[in-house]
Design a protein around this motif. Structure first.
Motif, PDB file in Angstrom:
ATOM      1  N   UNK A  89      54.620  43.933 -19.835  1.00  0.00           N
ATOM      2  CA  UNK A  89      53.705  44.884 -19.221  1.00  0.00           C
ATOM      3  C   UNK A  89      53.639  46.115 -20.108  1.00  0.00           C
ATOM      4  N   UNK A  90      52.440  46.404 -20.614  1.00  0.00           N
ATOM      5  CA  UNK A  90      52.228  47.558 -21.489  1.00  0.00           C
ATOM      6  C   UNK A  90      51.731  48.747 -20.665  1.00  0.00           C
ATOM      7  N   UNK A  91      52.260  49.929 -20.982  1.00  0.00           N
ATOM      8  CA  UNK A  91      51.825  51.168 -20.359  1.00  0.00           C
ATOM      9  C   UNK A  91      51.468  52.133 -21.485  1.00  0.00           C
ATOM     10  N   UNK A  92      50.188  52.144 -21.793  1.00  0.00           N
ATOM     11  CA  UNK A  92      49.696  52.791 -23.011  1.00  0.00           C
ATOM     12  C   UNK A  92      50.003  54.276 -23.077  1.00  0.00           C
ATOM     13  N   UNK A 121      47.916  35.227 -18.742  1.00  0.00           N
ATOM     14  CA  UNK A 121      47.997  36.679 -18.939  1.00  0.00           C
ATOM     15  C   UNK A 121      47.697  37.071 -20.382  1.00  0.00           C
ATOM     16  N   UNK A 122      48.094  36.228 -21.322  1.00  0.00           N
ATOM     17  CA  UNK A 122      47.915  36.564 -22.730  1.00  0.00           C
ATOM     18  C   UNK A 122      46.462  36.475 -23.165  1.00  0.00           C
ATOM     19  N   UNK A 162      44.405  42.926 -20.669  1.00  0.00           N
ATOM     20  CA  UNK A 162      45.600  43.604 -20.173  1.00  0.00           C
ATOM     21  C   UNK A 162      46.455  42.562 -19.460  1.00  0.00           C
ATOM     22  N   UNK A 163      47.738  42.466 -19.840  1.00  0.00           N
ATOM     23  CA  UNK A 163      48.608  41.452 -19.247  1.00  0.00           C
ATOM     24  C   UNK A 163      48.835  41.664 -17.747  1.00  0.00           C
TER      25      UNK A 163
END
Length: 628
Positions: free
Chosen positions: A336-339, A465-466, A470-471
């Motif tokens: 999970x990315x949180x930019x 998800x990939x 956005x995952x």
């Protein structure tokens, strides 16, 4: 701010869940008197000591924050951490139960969550999340005293003993390890050494990227910086403030901002001298170098479910790139990315650890995930995010909901909907399923009825998800109660008297072709009627108009298959057994494959939802039996 030295069951139940204070390898033998924020493990031989307030100053500040309805933040973290570190304490490391986790109701069968802190070692990194996590887990945090010099190997063995103890206490439940930076390395090491233990890892900006980070060069630079000026380096200012140190490009505005930051930050920096003295930081950075090397050579042995939380603005570690690397190395990993978040994401606004765990479908209370029994309803914050997600669509289409009373009259509003389950809502998908958000959130907000949708397995597949930009794209429907469409899940939902949402046409309706607007693709036999009648469920048919009028299909499936190489893309999208839906059906309903479409927007009109007259199924099963 308060803690107890009790640790999850280190001796076999039904005895007390306490660990004796044995020195771990590499730690100092001398143990100084415990400060007021802990209760000695030897103080009670019959039960685990209860957390109690540290001191009037620290606890009153914390209680004032909680009473105001706001979550604790950086200031509360620093003040509580200073209280914990205010007396010399050479160790050894110990577990404590945070005060924020002492009260409230916990779900039955809650698994144990062990928090492994980062470089600070205090164990209060989850201070913003204690209240939410305490309802889902039995939370224990690891405290590594400032003067403690337990080696990485010693910490791994200490955590490992606790994990094994928890497994013996509750063999059917997973053990969660939430590790931050160096704590993530400890979690991975424990998982690599204990592949037979059911573990779920949550790695927050993991320190496995140490050799590619600024921290490697900083460790040598710190030897030249006198204490306490090491805390004035940009890296450690970021450690405390995250993105608060962003400056304006204009010189005058930057100078004013710097003055405000310095004034507000100075007390916190003075507190940090107690928490992060230079000697301790140098020791932790050397340990992190060893930990990263150790873990990276053993990633192949990690079998545990793993969720990697990565900050896009982490100035200490290349966390975003590291998350992608770990996903490729680990066999069962989601990211999970949180930019917009920094290194201390756990202390920053806009991030909720419990929501991330739920959205990734990694919350479970037994060996196998159960999308029905493990589900936790959305919190008010999560519901607000779901409503906000569809705010633009709701503004453009201004949905109108109509329902039918038992006498057949159609009224505006939802007065005609049953208020007790089990209830089965049966309808048809419109283009791209745009009706789902306004339907679920609109009914929940207006009536309090929480609808659980039977969704395509694509929404739960890790490889899916990939393929998304956005995952976390599918996290929201899963948080709102969507479950994979299977007969078992359908059965469980009805048996628990839930409100269930079913689209018999599935993906074939949502991804229809040109000229197929408002066309049904239902099976010849309505198999859901037999299941509903088995539980005496009320069936509410419904329909939606207006959605197919806001977009035109530019490219549909028939157009895509004519493109070169699309067959490769099609296989990638529908891999992992996603083609197994409707294998026993015939005709177009059998085509449940997922595929992209290209749309062109039109001037939107209103959405109209109409719920038909409720149909009672009590007694229908007897009719079916007689017919057979």
């Amino acid at each position: 701010a308060a803690a107890a030295t009790a640790t999850p069951s280190a001796i076999a139940p039904p005895g007390p869940r306490l660990l004796p204070h044995r020195a771990s390898p590499g730690s100092r033998r001398r143990v100084t008197p415990l400060p007021r924020w802990v209760a000695s493990a030897s103080a009670s031989k019959s039960r685990a000591p209860r957390p109690r307030p540290a001191s009037p100053a620290a606890s009153s500040s914390m209680h004032a924050t909680i009473k105001s309805g706001s979550r604790p933040g950086v200031r509360e973290y620093v003040e509580a951490a200073r209280e914990m570190a205010r007396r010399p304490d050479g160790g050894p490391p110990r577990w404590f139960a945070p005060l924020g986790c002492a009260g409230g109701e916990r779900v039955p069968g809650a698994p144990t969550l062990l928090y492994l802190p980062g470089i600070d070692g205090v164990g209060l990194g989850l201070i913003r999340h204690h209240e939410r996590l305490a309802k889902m887990f039995d939370v224990w945090c690891l405290h590594i005293p400032v003067q403690d010099r337990t080696t990485f190997q010693g910490l791994v063995e200490y955590v490992e003993r606790t994990v094994k103890s928890e497994r013996s206490r509750a063999p059917d439940r997973p053990v969660y390890l939430v590790g931050e930076s160096i704590g993530a390395c400890i979690a991975l090491a424990v998982a690599a050494r204990n592949r037979d233990v059911d573990l779920v890892l949550v790695l927050v900006n993991p320190g496995t990227s140490f050799h590619r980070s600024q921290l490697q060069s900083l460790s040598a630079f710190l030897d030249l910086v006198p204490d306490p000026f090491h805390l004035s380096t940009p890296q450690f200012l970021n450690f405390l403030t995250g993105n608060f140190m962003k400056m304006s490009p204009r010189f005058d505005e930057a100078g004013q901002a710097l003055s405000e930051v310095t004034t507000g930050l100075l007390p916190s920096l003075m507190y940090l001298t107690d928490i992060l003295p230079k000697e301790s930081i140098v020791w932790k950075l050397k340990m992190l170098r060893t930990a990263a090397s150790y873990v990276n050579s053993r990633l192949h042995a990690v079998k545990a479910q793993t969720l990697v939380v990565a900050s896009g603005n982490d100035e200490l570690l290349p966390s975003r790139d590291e998350a992608e690397r770990l996903r490729a190395k680990l066999k069962n990993c989601r990211i999970r990315h949180f930019r917009d978040n920094g290194h201390k994401i756990l202390l920053e606004d806009g991030f909720d650890l419990a929501t991330s765990i739920k959205g990734s479908t990694y919350y479970r209370r037994s060996r196998q995930p159960d999308f029905v029994s493990d589900y936790l309803p959305p919190t008010p914050d999560e519901l607000e995010k779901a409503i906000d997600h569809d705010r633009l669509l709701n503004f453009a289409t201004d949905p109108v909901m109509l329902s039918t009373l038992t006498d057949g009259r159609i009224v505006r509003g939802l007065a005609g909907l049953p208020r007790e389950g089990p209830v089965l809502f049966v309808g048809y998908h419109m283009l791209m399923g745009f009706e789902l958000g306004p339907l679920v959130t609109g009914v929940l907000k207006s009536t309090g009825i929480h609808i659980r949708g039977l969704a395509h397995p694509f929404l739960f597949n890790e490889s899916s998800e990939q393929l998304m930009p956005d995952t976390s794209y599918f996290d929201l429907p899963r948080i709102m109660g969507a479950v994979p469409v299977t007969g078992v899940n359908f059965y469980k939902l009805l048996s628990e008297k839930q409100f269930v949402l079913l689209f018999p046409g599935g993906a074939r309706e949502a991804l229809h072709r040109k000229g197929e607007e408002y066309k049904l693709f239902w099976p010849e036999q309505s198999e859901f009627v037999r299941m509903a009648s088995r539980f005496g469920a009320t069936i509410v048919p419904f329909g939606v108009v207006g959605e197919d009028d806001i977009c035109d299909l530019l490219l549909d499936y028939n157009d895509l298959v004519k493109l070169p190489f699309y067959d490769t893309i099609d296989k990638k999208i529908n891999e992992g057994g996603l083609r197994k839906l409707r294998t026993d059906s015939t005709g177009e309903i059998k085509n449940q494959d997922m595929h992209p479409v290209v749309l062109t927007p039109k001037v939107p009109g209103r959405f109209y939802f109409i719920f038909g007259k409720p149909i009672e199924t009590r007694g229908l099963l007897l009719v079916f039996s007689i017919g057979l």
